[in-house]
Design a protein around this motif. Sequence first.
Motif, PDB file in Angstrom:
ATOM      1  N   GLU A  38      -8.789   7.322  -0.572  1.00  0.00           N
ATOM      2  CA  GLU A  38      -8.658   5.881  -0.414  1.00  0.00           C
ATOM      3  C   GLU A  38      -9.401   5.350   0.807  1.00  0.00           C
ATOM      4  N   ASN A  43      -0.500   4.201   0.077  1.00  0.00           N
ATOM      5  CA  ASN A  43      -1.323   5.281   0.608  1.00  0.00           C
ATOM      6  C   ASN A  43      -0.689   5.830   1.880  1.00  0.00           C
ATOM      7  N   MET A  76      -6.060  10.274  -4.423  1.00  0.00           N
ATOM      8  CA  MET A  76      -5.447   9.300  -3.541  1.00  0.00           C
ATOM      9  C   MET A  76      -5.978   9.420  -2.131  1.00  0.00           C
ATOM     10  N   SER A  77      -6.147  10.621  -1.689  1.00  0.00           N
ATOM     11  CA  SER A  77      -6.479  10.798  -0.282  1.00  0.00           C
ATOM     12  C   SER A  77      -7.881  10.307   0.029  1.00  0.00           C
ATOM     13  N   ASN A 120       0.837  -1.178   0.000  1.00  0.00           N
ATOM     14  CA  ASN A 120       0.000   0.000   0.000  1.00  0.00           C
ATOM     15  C   ASN A 120       0.880   1.240   0.000  1.00  0.00           C
TER      16      ASN A 120
END
Lengths: 192, 602
Positions: free
Chosen positions: B4, A163, B1-2, A161
């Motif tokens: 997610e 993120n 992305m944020s 990941n």
Amino acid sequence: MMTAVRSNQPKKLHPHKFTLWVAMGSICMMFAALTSAYIVKRNQGIWEDVSFPKMFYYSTVVIIISSITIHIALKAFKARERNRYKFFITLTVFLGVLFALLQWIGFKELTNSGIKLLGAGSNAAASFLVVIIGLHTLHVLGGIIALIVAFFRAFSKKTINYNTTSIEIVATYWHFVDLLWIYLFIFLAWIK
Amino acid sequence: MSNEAVLHTPSSYAVHDDHAHDHHHHETFITKYVFSQDHKMISKQFLITGMVWALIGGLLSVLFRLQLGYPDSKFPWLQDLLGKFWVEDGRITAQAYYALVTTHGTVLIFFVLTAGLSGTFANFLIPLQIGARDMASPFMNMLSYWFFFAASCVMFSSLFVETGPFSGGWTAYPPLSALGQASPGSKTGMDLWLISMALFVVSTLLGGLNYVATVLNMRTKGMSMTRLPLTIWALFFTAVLGILTFPVLFSGFILLIFDRNFGTSFYLSDLYVNGTVLPNEGGSAILYQHLFWFLAHPEVYIVMLPAMGMVSEILSINSRKPIFGYIAMVGSLFAITCLSLLVWAHHMFVTGLNPFLGSIFVLFTLLIAVPSAIKVFNWLTTLWRGNIRFTPAMMFAIGFVSLFISGGLTGIWLGNSALDIHLHDTYFNIAHFHLVMGVASFFGMFAGVYHWYPKMYGRQLNNTLAYIHFWVTMIGAYLIFWPMHYEGLAGMPRRYYDYSIWESFKQFAELNRFISTVVIIVFATQFLFLFNFFYSIFKGRKATNPNPWGANTLEWTTPIHPGHGNWPGEIPEVHRWAYDYGKDDREFIPQTEPVGANESHH
Ligand code: HEM
Ligand SMILES: [Cu+2]
């Protein structure tokens, strides 16, 4: 996939990060209450100041360094430098545990110098130290748990990941408990 | 992305967008009704748990009113029912009386009017009215309920311990709350009280964080802050107040736990209990009062604001008129929120507070009357020449305004530290806060349930039962609390077990009996509501119109039975504020309708 969310709900800050900031405000209120209680109590009758244990100066240094290491870890994560990240995150966990340990030793120092922290005939100033510093240390331990969780999450074998949200949240929290400690340190050690 | 993390949560129905309705996650009974993360289900869980507590809390008050109204009568059947701790020789025992009063207060203020009120309506209305699929963190939201549930279980269990539940008042002042030997209720009962309240604080914080994050981050396109319905503003400020003040209460509790269990002396000094001198020195019970009231004054607004918000909304809808002074309404909510953090010491005028400090607190306390009066003025002007529809919700909303005025006026008396010397801790105080907070907020809650019931359950409540419920409760509330002003002015103190032994209060014996009788009638009437509520879930008239009240807000644009995710298709966009009623010859214009080319300005 993402467009629906994006177009419907424009976001500046990730909601979980936002929640963290609000939660930190809440934690601040808790410590503000305790430190004001400290002031109120201090100005009343029986009060004997206790000498601030030396160990707490060391722990201050340790927690400041840990803030730097987690910052480096976060940068490494963003740069996808896995090994560097692993090293620094482990170091941060280690420093966090060390911090908690030093706090413990600090209280040992106090009791060894004959100050009663709790129980009948205890010194109110020392009891306050136990409550305030103890509660802060609990928050640090919570941060350590969060760090460990984030660590395993980010490096689980099943999913890789990239993120950064959860690690960013942990890092922000970590700086927060660091700053909180600096506030408490200044308050308890110097404001007499 | 944020995004997610959001997309991993069930709030992310946006991803399925067009076909959300035929694309539900597989839901079992457990995930749908028990550990649900759907804000609508969580809100119903809060509501029904709150109703159970309201029933228990009300029942407790019937019991202690029996003692106050009929001090010479005997109730042997109660003894058979409740056992010796509670009733002995057919009379409610003194210990039980204090336990009843304490649990009544704690449960109604915290469990019913905090969790049951903002838990229900913040959960239900925030996502629906701002146009969100769910809360910012549905998981935390679920935790919030389960912490409340755990707190409830612990508090409930304290009713069954041998030494009884805590009996030192809902304020839990030390030393009664700090010393186990001080009274039977201070033993296990107090331990359970503290555990329960600690869990409760966690629940409130988890909930509050979510409400704030959701209101600020998850609004649909076009829903600027100034287009928010007043319900949302009120629920938002409620959550902010909770987040700022519950941690302070928590700190107070931590120090209390240390005094109780670790022998410290934060609150204790120079005590002599049951013939023994305690070693504690230098503590200050007043310190606890500061920490407690720093929460507990704002707490009365935590209880009040959601009711104010819902009432504003319901009054406007059912007067078919825009709310009068929207910005002033928001501004006064904000002013109340700020001021309520600065007045806590008006509960401590008689603790030996420095009179100069006292006068500052008098000033701030009386200042709160200003935004309160603005709100009352705006409610009345909203009603003024409106095209009023007296739906049950509207009746309760108007009743709320009446009660708020009656109870608020006596606040101005109490806010004067000089008058308070006479009035504090008397029945005058009881009358004040029951009218302004207790009953008024209950009315706000009833109004909310009657108004949003069709959205919650897709069915209608029975109106006849609702009107009976309203009139008996409304008249009953005044009959119960109005006379208490006279008792209080005559100096009758609160929190006493038996007034008949006092020469000066013998004159009130019949009045007390009258009050207690009305209490029983009003309590019995609540069963009409309970019956109506539960019966209609299954058998009520089916709602056929998705917008039964002709309201503008977004929740009425969802299907009659909204799924998890609220809107089957895209979330609607908002083009206007929520109060375009009776504009340009149209009865109402929903927020989703774009502003027309030649529409007049409001
Ligand atoms: C017009 C504004 C108000 C003023 C000036 C005011 C003033 C006061 C004062 C001075 C007291 C303390 C009395 C005493 O202990 O002797 C008091 C008690 C109380 N007020 Fe108010 N109040 C106002 C509105 C409210 C509202 C809106 C609520 C609820 C939502 C509320 C709930 C309470 C409660 C629960 C207590 C009693 C607490 C206790 O001692 O157990 N008040 N009020
Ligand atoms: Cu107050």
